[in-house]
Design a protein around this motif. Structure first.
Motif, PDB file in Angstrom:
ATOM      1  N   SER A  33     176.644 -17.229 -27.652  1.00 12.73           N
ATOM      2  CA  SER A  33     175.597 -16.297 -28.076  1.00 12.73           C
ATOM      3  C   SER A  33     175.342 -16.348 -29.580  1.00 12.73           C
ATOM      4  CB  SER A  33     175.957 -14.868 -27.664  1.00 12.73           C
ATOM      5  OG  SER A  33     176.006 -14.751 -26.265  1.00 12.73           O
ATOM      6  N   LEU A  34     176.391 -16.595 -30.359  1.00 10.21           N
ATOM      7  CA  LEU A  34     176.250 -16.603 -31.816  1.00 10.21           C
ATOM      8  C   LEU A  34     175.290 -17.688 -32.305  1.00 10.21           C
ATOM      9  CD1 LEU A  34     179.946 -15.983 -32.968  1.00 10.21           C
ATOM     10  CD2 LEU A  34     178.017 -14.390 -33.071  1.00 10.21           C
ATOM     11  N   ILE A  89     169.179 -25.961 -37.306  1.00 14.57           N
ATOM     12  CA  ILE A  89     168.223 -26.471 -36.326  1.00 14.57           C
ATOM     13  C   ILE A  89     168.670 -26.165 -34.896  1.00 14.57           C
ATOM     14  CG2 ILE A  89     169.347 -28.727 -36.288  1.00 14.57           C
ATOM     15  CD1 ILE A  89     165.590 -27.974 -35.790  1.00 14.57           C
ATOM     16  N   SER A  90     169.968 -25.930 -34.685  1.00 16.01           N
ATOM     17  CA  SER A  90     170.468 -25.629 -33.341  1.00 16.01           C
ATOM     18  C   SER A  90     169.806 -24.391 -32.748  1.00 16.01           C
ATOM     19  CB  SER A  90     171.991 -25.436 -33.361  1.00 16.01           C
ATOM     20  OG  SER A  90     172.348 -24.365 -34.210  1.00 16.01           O
ATOM     21  N   ARG A  91     169.275 -23.520 -33.609  1.00 16.12           N
ATOM     22  CA  ARG A  91     168.594 -22.329 -33.111  1.00 16.12           C
ATOM     23  C   ARG A  91     167.378 -22.692 -32.249  1.00 16.12           C
ATOM     24  NH1 ARG A  91     166.140 -18.065 -37.367  1.00 16.12           N
ATOM     25  NH2 ARG A  91     164.963 -19.934 -37.911  1.00 16.12           N
ATOM     26  N   SER A 101     162.946 -35.756 -42.537  1.00 10.52           N
ATOM     27  CA  SER A 101     163.536 -34.586 -43.205  1.00 10.52           C
ATOM     28  C   SER A 101     162.978 -33.287 -42.617  1.00 10.52           C
ATOM     29  CB  SER A 101     163.267 -34.639 -44.714  1.00 10.52           C
ATOM     30  OG  SER A 101     161.880 -34.623 -44.986  1.00 10.52           O
ATOM     31  N   ASP A 102     161.715 -33.318 -42.153  1.00  7.30           N
ATOM     32  CA  ASP A 102     161.144 -32.137 -41.492  1.00  7.30           C
ATOM     33  C   ASP A 102     161.905 -31.812 -40.207  1.00  7.30           C
ATOM     34  OD1 ASP A 102     159.084 -31.621 -43.335  1.00  7.30           O
ATOM     35  OD2 ASP A 102     157.807 -33.139 -42.412  1.00  7.30           O
ATOM     36  N   TYR A 103     162.315 -32.875 -39.499  1.00  3.66           N
ATOM     37  CA  TYR A 103     163.005 -32.668 -38.232  1.00  3.66           C
ATOM     38  C   TYR A 103     164.439 -32.141 -38.413  1.00  3.66           C
ATOM     39  CZ  TYR A 103     159.188 -35.016 -35.810  1.00  3.66           C
ATOM     40  OH  TYR A 103     157.959 -35.343 -35.298  1.00  3.66           O
ATOM     41  N   LEU A 104     164.876 -32.021 -39.650  1.00  4.78           N
ATOM     42  CA  LEU A 104     166.165 -31.384 -39.901  1.00  4.78           C
ATOM     43  C   LEU A 104     166.075 -29.870 -39.736  1.00  4.78           C
ATOM     44  CD1 LEU A 104     167.376 -33.375 -43.047  1.00  4.78           C
ATOM     45  CD2 LEU A 104     168.080 -33.700 -40.665  1.00  4.78           C
ATOM     46  N   THR A 105     164.836 -29.345 -39.820  1.00  2.00           N
ATOM     47  CA  THR A 105     164.636 -27.894 -39.707  1.00  2.00           C
ATOM     48  C   THR A 105     163.652 -27.512 -38.611  1.00  2.00           C
ATOM     49  OG1 THR A 105     162.941 -28.006 -41.442  1.00  2.00           O
ATOM     50  CG2 THR A 105     165.185 -27.482 -42.137  1.00  2.00           C
TER      51      THR A 105
END
Length: 360
Positions: free
Chosen positions: A275-276, A283-285, A164-168
């Motif tokens: 860019s967005l 998490i994609s960021r 669950s941590d790896y979701l963020t």
């Protein structure tokens, strides 16, 4: 199972070759034990004295509390003795002072505990230095200067991080482990540099900065991450692996003192995206790099000359889509040399760790 093709080369010290020379080293052991013998008794005596003083302070506090209660009872039952009120006030002031002193003593004991840990780490470091010096004195074949004992950049324990941590928070992958390999390959260079401050930008799980801190415990290690949860995970990783790391919830290297960082580590969001996606809250960021995967990278590169010390080195991971040759030209314009430390192909990505250092 990931198909990984390693293209980097490196040399390592043979355990069988060095074990023979290091099995019986009375000089090294005597010097290491002597160092411990000089430091440990003093620290132990200070620790005992602080502990004894704290116990005495606590006992005195209890006695004063008892006397204070008795005086309050007497003051209440004998209104004809107003002078007691003054003594009660004095006792209350004394109690407050004792509470403050007790807190100071507790802080002192905590510092002594840290000194114990530092002494142990320093002894281990001295032992490595002694082994290196002994190798230098015993293996002078053809008068060639021997290489220093090779240290390993061990992968930190990450068992505390849940799915669950790896979701963020970014989960360590091939790029993370390639950065570890690069730092391990550069250990001798970093040792010679004797870094005082190491900064990792975008620590994520804390895998890289924790591994670095374990090898270089005397270096002040800290990191930044724009993700608050990543900062919390990094601190937990550091604690689980017995290292001391500071973590700042910040974007890139804002408010870092100029020319103060000796080792700079950056595994950036390098994937080519819209860019967005860079400003996404998902998490994609953690991997979205925008156009050419370079939008975050380019902002980082602009700050490197201001943050890095004169002798400082920066290690940054890229892929071919980031146009490493353009990055090399950008850094050259800012009077930095660029070299490739390691490279590896993982799936459809060609990963490289670049090393930036000032010209000359």
């Amino acid at each position: 199972m990931m198909d990984v093709e390693t293209e980097s080369t490196g040399t390592g010290t043979s355990v069988e070759e060095t074990t023979e020379n290091l099995c019986d080293n009375p000089t090294r052991d005597t010097l290491a034990e002597g160092l411990m013998g000089l430091l440990k008794p003093t620290v132990d005596r200070l620790d005992e004295r602080v502990r004894a003083t704290r116990i005495s302070q606590l006992e005195l506090k209890q006695e004063l509390d008892s006397v204070l209660d008795e005086l309050k009872k007497i003051a209440e039952s004998q209104k004809s003795l107003p002078i007691l009120d003054e003594y009660v006030k004095k006792l209350m002031v004394s109690k407050q002072k004792i509470t403050i002193v007790s807190a100071l003593l507790q802080n002192s004991q905590e510092r002594l505990n840290k000194i114990h840990e530092t002494v142990a780490k320093e002894s281990a470091r001295r032992r490595i230095i002694l082994e290196t010096e002994e190798l230098a004195s015993t293996s002078g074949v053809n008068k060639k200067k021997p290489k220093m004992t090779k240290l390993l950049m061990d992968t930190p324990i990450l068992s505390h991080i849940t799915q669950s941590d790896y979701l963020t928070v970014y989960e360590p992958a091939e790029d993370s482990y390639l950065m570890l390999d690069a730092l391990e390959k550069e250990i001798d260079v970093i040792q010679e540099l004797q870094p005082v401050v190491c900064l990792e930008v975008g620590s994520g799980s804390g895998i890289n900065i924790t591994a670095f801190s374990k090898v270089f415990p005397s270096c002040f290690c800290f990191c930044t991450d724009i993700n608050r949860r990543a900062c919390e995970i990094t601190l937990a990783t550091s604690k689980l692996n017995d290292t001391v790391i500071e973590c700042i919830n910040a974007d890139l290297m804002k408010n870092i003192r100029p020319n103060s960082v000796d080792i700079l580590i950056f595994n950036p969001p390098y994937v080519v995206t819209e860019s967005l996606e860079i400003k996404s809250s998902k998490i994609s960021r953690a991997w979205a790099g925008g156009i050419k995967g370079r939008e975050v990278i380019d902002n980082f590169l602009k700050i490197v000359p201001d943050v890095l010390s004169e002798k400082g080195i920066c290690y940054m991971l890229v892929i071919d889509e980031n146009k490493p040759e353009e990055i090399t030209n950008i850094m050259s314009d800012m009077l930095f040399d660029t070299t490739i430390v390691v490279k590896r192909k993982a799936w459809n990505e060609k990963l490289k760790v670049l090393k930036f250092s000032r010209n000359g």
